[in-house]
Enzyme design. Structure first.
Site, PDB file in Angstrom:
ATOM      1  N   HIS A  98      -6.082  20.823  15.286  1.00 46.90           N
ATOM      2  CA  HIS A  98      -5.928  19.367  15.150  1.00 46.90           C
ATOM      3  C   HIS A  98      -4.446  19.019  15.313  1.00 46.90           C
ATOM      4  CE1 HIS A  98      -5.648  15.399  13.426  1.00 46.90           C
ATOM      5  NE2 HIS A  98      -6.929  15.268  13.727  1.00 46.90           N
ATOM      6  N   GLU A 100      -2.480  17.133  13.809  1.00 52.16           N
ATOM      7  CA  GLU A 100      -1.656  17.118  12.591  1.00 52.16           C
ATOM      8  C   GLU A 100      -1.232  18.533  12.213  1.00 52.16           C
ATOM      9  OE1 GLU A 100      -4.449  14.693  10.443  1.00 52.16           O
ATOM     10  OE2 GLU A 100      -3.863  13.037  11.749  1.00 52.16           O
ATOM     11  N   GLU A 170      -7.834  14.174  21.748  1.00 54.88           N
ATOM     12  CA  GLU A 170      -7.288  13.179  20.832  1.00 54.88           C
ATOM     13  C   GLU A 170      -5.830  12.917  21.204  1.00 54.88           C
ATOM     14  OE1 GLU A 170      -9.518  13.148  16.849  1.00 54.88           O
ATOM     15  OE2 GLU A 170      -8.225  14.891  16.791  1.00 54.88           O
ATOM     16  N   SER A 216      -8.340   6.572  16.566  1.00 59.14           N
ATOM     17  CA  SER A 216      -8.632   5.187  16.186  1.00 59.14           C
ATOM     18  C   SER A 216     -10.000   4.693  16.680  1.00 59.14           C
ATOM     19  CB  SER A 216      -7.513   4.253  16.647  1.00 59.14           C
ATOM     20  OG  SER A 216      -6.288   4.609  16.030  1.00 59.14           O
TER      21      SER A 216
END
Ligand code: PGA
Length: 254
Positions: A98, A100, A170, A216
């Protein structure tokens, strides 16, 4: 044959012992009213609530995933969680790479690849996340970044192993920012990923692989994204923490 739409909710570092179970329960109740439609839903809670959420969802068809995994099997790796542990508590999916984790916690492509390999060997289904930073998009490096992440992240996987993998595109600039990639922007990158997969693997395997969009996602932008040819589902962050919004997204996606 149309693929089953797949909607996964990444709860990140949110919820507590009470609200995690409540959220899972509300999502299960909402999904049970969508009987007869073919779709797949997963929730991805923090590690410490996995068992409680698995128990809560045991009578539903909602799968549970983990947000990360460590690539070693066991031993002196303080704070880490193995594939066997995740499997043991009832996880089906695991996020690997991911953004993050890549950008806040310094995960490299090589680490992501080892995590993907460990997940598959341990009987889990990895959701491999890729996506470019805003400065990379502005510098027209999106294709290059995504290609590198896909190539390195999936390194060493054969035709059989790749069938366990879901990809999530993403764009980092769209995560948690309220900025969504337009359906066209997302489709362009999804098509690129699909083409890469077709070059790396059997053509049929590439066609069957699921490529999710994340960044989002909200009830009101779901339909436009899902109408794109190469978008097979969604990885939802913030909106997956509100049962109503997450259920609306599922409804729009199927
Ligand atoms: P967001 O997060 O929906 O809050 O942008 C998506 C993700 O990080 O998976």
């Amino acid at each position: 044959m149309m693929k089953k739409p797949f909607v996964a909710g990444n709860w990140k570092m949110n919820t507590d012992s009470h609200t995690s179970v409540r959220l899972a329960d509300d999502i299960a109740a909402g999904c049970s009213q969508t009987a007869g439609r073919s779709f797949e839903v997963a929730v991805i809670p923090p590690f410490v609530y996995l068992q409680a959420v698995v128990r809560t969802l045991s009578a539903s068809s909602i799968a549970v995933g983990a947000q990360d995994i460590y690539f070693e099997q066991k031993g002196a790796f303080t704070g880490e969680i193995s594939a066997a542990m995740l499997k043991d508590v009832g996880c089906v999916y695991v996020l690997c790479g991911h953004s993050e984790r890549r950008h806040i916690l310094g995960e490299t492509d090589r680490m992501v690849n080892r995590k993907v390999q460990a997940a598959i060997s341990g009987g889990l289904l990895p959701i491999v996340c890729v996506g470019e930073l805003l400065e990379e998009r502005k510098a027209v490096q999106t294709d290059q970044v995504v290609k590198r992440q896909i190539k390195n992240g999936l390194d060493g996987l054969n035709d059989e192993k790749i069938s366990a993998v879901t990809i999530a595109y993403e764009p980092v600039w769209a995560i948690g920012t309220g900025l969504t990639a337009t359906p066209q922007q997302a489709q362009e990158v999804h098509a690129l990923i699909r083409q890469m997969l077709a070059e790396m693997y059997d053509n049929q395997a590439a066609k069957e692989m699921r490529i999710l969009y994340g960044g989002s996602v909200q009830p009101d932008n779901t339909a436009g994204l899902m109408a794109q040819q190469d978008i097979d589902g969604l990885l939802v962050g913030g909106a997956s923490l509100k049962a109503d919004d997450f259920l609306k997204i599922i409804q729009e996606a199927i």
